[in-house]
Write a protein that holds these residues in place. Sequence first.
Motif, PDB file in Angstrom:
ATOM      1  N   ILE A  39     -44.454 -77.719  -6.321  1.00  0.00           N
ATOM      2  CA  ILE A  39     -43.856 -78.165  -7.583  1.00  0.00           C
ATOM      3  C   ILE A  39     -44.659 -77.720  -8.800  1.00  0.00           C
ATOM      4  N   ASP A 142     -47.564 -83.728 -16.977  1.00  0.00           N
ATOM      5  CA  ASP A 142     -46.855 -83.230 -15.795  1.00  0.00           C
ATOM      6  C   ASP A 142     -47.166 -84.082 -14.565  1.00  0.00           C
ATOM      7  N   LYS A 145     -43.508 -89.229 -13.638  1.00  0.00           N
ATOM      8  CA  LYS A 145     -42.635 -89.299 -14.819  1.00  0.00           C
ATOM      9  C   LYS A 145     -42.500 -90.741 -15.337  1.00  0.00           C
ATOM     10  N   ASP A 168     -43.351 -81.634 -19.014  1.00  0.00           N
ATOM     11  CA  ASP A 168     -42.501 -80.958 -18.024  1.00  0.00           C
ATOM     12  C   ASP A 168     -41.494 -81.947 -17.435  1.00  0.00           C
ATOM     13  N   ASN A 169     -40.413 -81.409 -16.921  1.00  0.00           N
ATOM     14  CA  ASN A 169     -39.459 -82.156 -16.065  1.00  0.00           C
ATOM     15  C   ASN A 169     -38.714 -83.255 -16.812  1.00  0.00           C
ATOM     16  N   LYS A 213     -37.005 -73.331 -10.468  1.00  0.00           N
ATOM     17  CA  LYS A 213     -37.178 -74.773 -10.249  1.00  0.00           C
ATOM     18  C   LYS A 213     -35.901 -75.557 -10.519  1.00  0.00           C
TER      19      LYS A 213
HETATM   20 MG    MG Z   1     -43.733 -80.491 -13.374  1.00  0.00          MG
END
Ligand code: MG
Length: 235
Positions: A39, A142, A145, A168-169, A213
């Motif tokens: 990841i 990162d 979350k 990120d994400n 991703k």
């Molecule tokens: Mg990430």
Amino acid sequence: MTQPLWSAVDGYLADVLVGHDPVLEAALADSAAAGLPAIAVAPNQGKLLFLLARAARARRILEVGTLGGYSTIWLARGLEPGGRVVSLELEEKHARVARANLARAGLTGAVDVLVGPALASMERLAAERAGGAPPFDLVFLDADKEGYPAYLEWSLRLARPGALIVADNVVREGAVVDRASRDAMVRGVRAFLEQLGRDPRVSATALQTVGVKGHDGLAIAVVNGVGDGRGSAGA
Ligand code: MG
Ligand code: SAH
Ligand code: DHB
């Protein structure tokens, strides 16, 4: 055509713009061999982190979520000479793999990997900051979350005015639009984005991305200066 085409385009962009780097590829290979999840940021995203560090002329970078150190290598390569990355990682095993990958990259002296819950490490870094340690010029979030809202609060104490905060994400295959989601990751990301949108201490945006991703996204914020008059949704 969705995922196969997104991956083909990422492959093309990485071939043309990023190139092949044995140290980065070995970091991914050794992470996989050690059983770490696959990841890490994609190569073109890693290069974006490097470019943001360069553009910010970053001397101090904080990363939250090291994994095997792939993004850490990109960030550290973007540092000004003599600069440092502090990277926070919960898992001792991930930190061990990362330190080996950083050593192969010749970056042992440029990176501190701090093991433990990121919140506890950020609290310690804030105490050091209060004691006169210099602020961070770039923060890359990162890790888990769920933690993003709290990581944002601590980042704002640790970063200088003008610093970049990158996360990120933040799209999660589009799940971010589900206001009723029970998923703690989605709820964390939504609370984080909504805080970015309303907090006068930052100016922020986010972009959804597709690529190797899947469908996800990156948020980017700048820490506003005292009294520079730029509010959350405004300029
Ligand atoms: Mg990430
Ligand atoms: N930035 C890396 C990927 C990070 S994956 C890269 O792109 O190469 C997320 C990492 O955050 C994992 O290694 C996980 O162990 C770590 N993590 C999860 N919860 C954490 C916490 N509470 N504190 C610190 N790290 C955490
Ligand atoms: C996950 C975490 C990440 O940081 C990422 O970039 C992709 C996936 C995850 O926990 O599933």
